[in-house]
Design an enzyme around this catalytic site. Sequence first.
Site, PDB file in Angstrom:
ATOM      1  CE  LYS A  79      -3.556  -0.503  -0.493  1.00 37.04           C
ATOM      2  NZ  LYS A  79      -4.221  -0.860  -1.788  1.00 37.04           N
ATOM      3  CB  THR A  82       2.277  -1.596  -5.444  1.00 38.27           C
ATOM      4  OG1 THR A  82       2.520  -1.509  -4.046  1.00 38.27           O
ATOM      5  CG2 THR A  82       3.227  -2.595  -6.093  1.00 38.27           C
ATOM      6  CE  LYS A 144       1.527  -6.735  -7.676  1.00 37.82           C
ATOM      7  NZ  LYS A 144       0.114  -6.307  -7.664  1.00 37.82           N
ATOM      8  CG  HIS A 146       3.908  -5.986  -1.664  1.00 36.68           C
ATOM      9  ND1 HIS A 146       4.094  -4.729  -2.189  1.00 36.68           N
ATOM     10  CD2 HIS A 146       2.579  -6.269  -1.810  1.00 36.68           C
ATOM     11  CE1 HIS A 146       2.939  -4.272  -2.636  1.00 36.68           C
ATOM     12  NE2 HIS A 146       2.007  -5.184  -2.431  1.00 36.68           N
ATOM     13  NE  ARG A 168       0.209   6.564   0.686  1.00 37.64           N
ATOM     14  CZ  ARG A 168      -1.012   6.086   0.431  1.00 37.64           C
ATOM     15  NH1 ARG A 168      -1.161   4.784   0.170  1.00 37.64           N
ATOM     16  NH2 ARG A 168      -2.055   6.883   0.445  1.00 37.64           N
ATOM     17  CB  SER A 176      -3.536   2.721   2.286  1.00 37.82           C
ATOM     18  OG  SER A 176      -3.898   2.135   1.062  1.00 37.82           O
ATOM     19  CG  MET A 269      -4.566   4.470 -13.276  1.00 37.94           C
ATOM     20  SD  MET A 269      -3.041   4.165 -12.334  1.00 37.94           S
ATOM     21  CE  MET A 269      -3.275   2.459 -11.798  1.00 37.94           C
ATOM     22  CE  LYS A 296     -11.313   8.729   2.004  1.00 39.43           C
ATOM     23  NZ  LYS A 296     -11.275   9.453   3.314  1.00 39.43           N
ATOM     24  N   GLY A 297      -6.251   7.312  -2.555  1.00 47.68           N
ATOM     25  CA  GLY A 297      -4.998   7.684  -3.185  1.00 47.68           C
ATOM     26  C   GLY A 297      -4.553   9.099  -2.859  1.00 47.68           C
TER      27      GLY A 297
END
Length: 330
Positions: A79, A82, A144, A146, A168, A176, A269, A296-297
């Site tokens: 979160k 990505t 990808k 994590h 972040r 998130s 998106m 929300k981003g």
Amino acid sequence: MGQTVSGYIEPWIRPWAEYYLSWKFERYIAKLKPEDLKTWEVYDYEGVALNLDVLPSTMDDLKTLEIRHDDVFIVTYAKAGTTWTQEIMSCILHDGDLETVNKTHTMRRVPFLEMNFGGTVHSDYTRTHKMIGWMPRSSPRLIKSHLPGQLLPPQVWEKKVKIVYVIRNPKDVAASYFHHSRMMSPLNDIQWDDFFEKFHSGNIGFGKWWEHFLYFWERRNEEHICLLRFEDMKKDLRGTVKKVSEFLGKSFPDDVIDAITDHCTFANMKKNPMTNPDVVIENIMGKQEGTSFMRKGVVGDSKTHLSESQAAAIDAVCKEKLAPASLTFD
């Protein structure tokens, strides 16, 4: 002359390989049920908490996984931005061909290296890390992960493949990650205080966020690593697209940069069925009112979640663990 046999064969094989991988993905998603997913429970793997769906057998296999010299990785703590970043990278690696990009869902275009949703239940399904070996060699694979740096396949570091890493603000990551965990594990009825305790202790999928951040922060000046900040991406998305393009060895005219930037705005998106994971998640979970993978981003959403003591606890970790390495957050 000079064309290799593989050069002749691959244009014929590639569409069939892509079709097969797509068919496998959709067939598997169709049989998954909410109770099959194990994205909340964790186990310890070499000192790092991992979701049960990140299988120990997968982690063992990654130690000898073949990594190609032209592979490209998007690596983040959960979160941290990505899906957003992988879409930017995917558009760039497709040379801004958005028509082609929009023909395949981002979750199929960018395989999730270590994750096998429902893998503890469906042992018959081919694991993601094995399927990426079937991907064509004619163009870079975008992968990808994590995983913290020390658990990535060793060849990632030996071959110095290109990695884009996103940091972040951990307070916003917590907010998130909480909503994501509730969406992906609806049967667990996860509450905020319980979530925060696991997040703050690092006893949550992908472990301690500060260790994850530091591993890459301390390598931010290595040529094969491009470190981004989520907050900077929000301030200047177009500048981020240009920066990542240059890092990936691409040079585009302004109209292509503009098109990729517009394609990768949060609003576009979220409404695009080929970039929003909701389309895939709803096939497993059904419609969950009031939830979305792309929620929300925004920057600062954590203010509506963290108590004063919880915010202070994260601040204390930042001061103790990150500040000595000159990593700070507003």
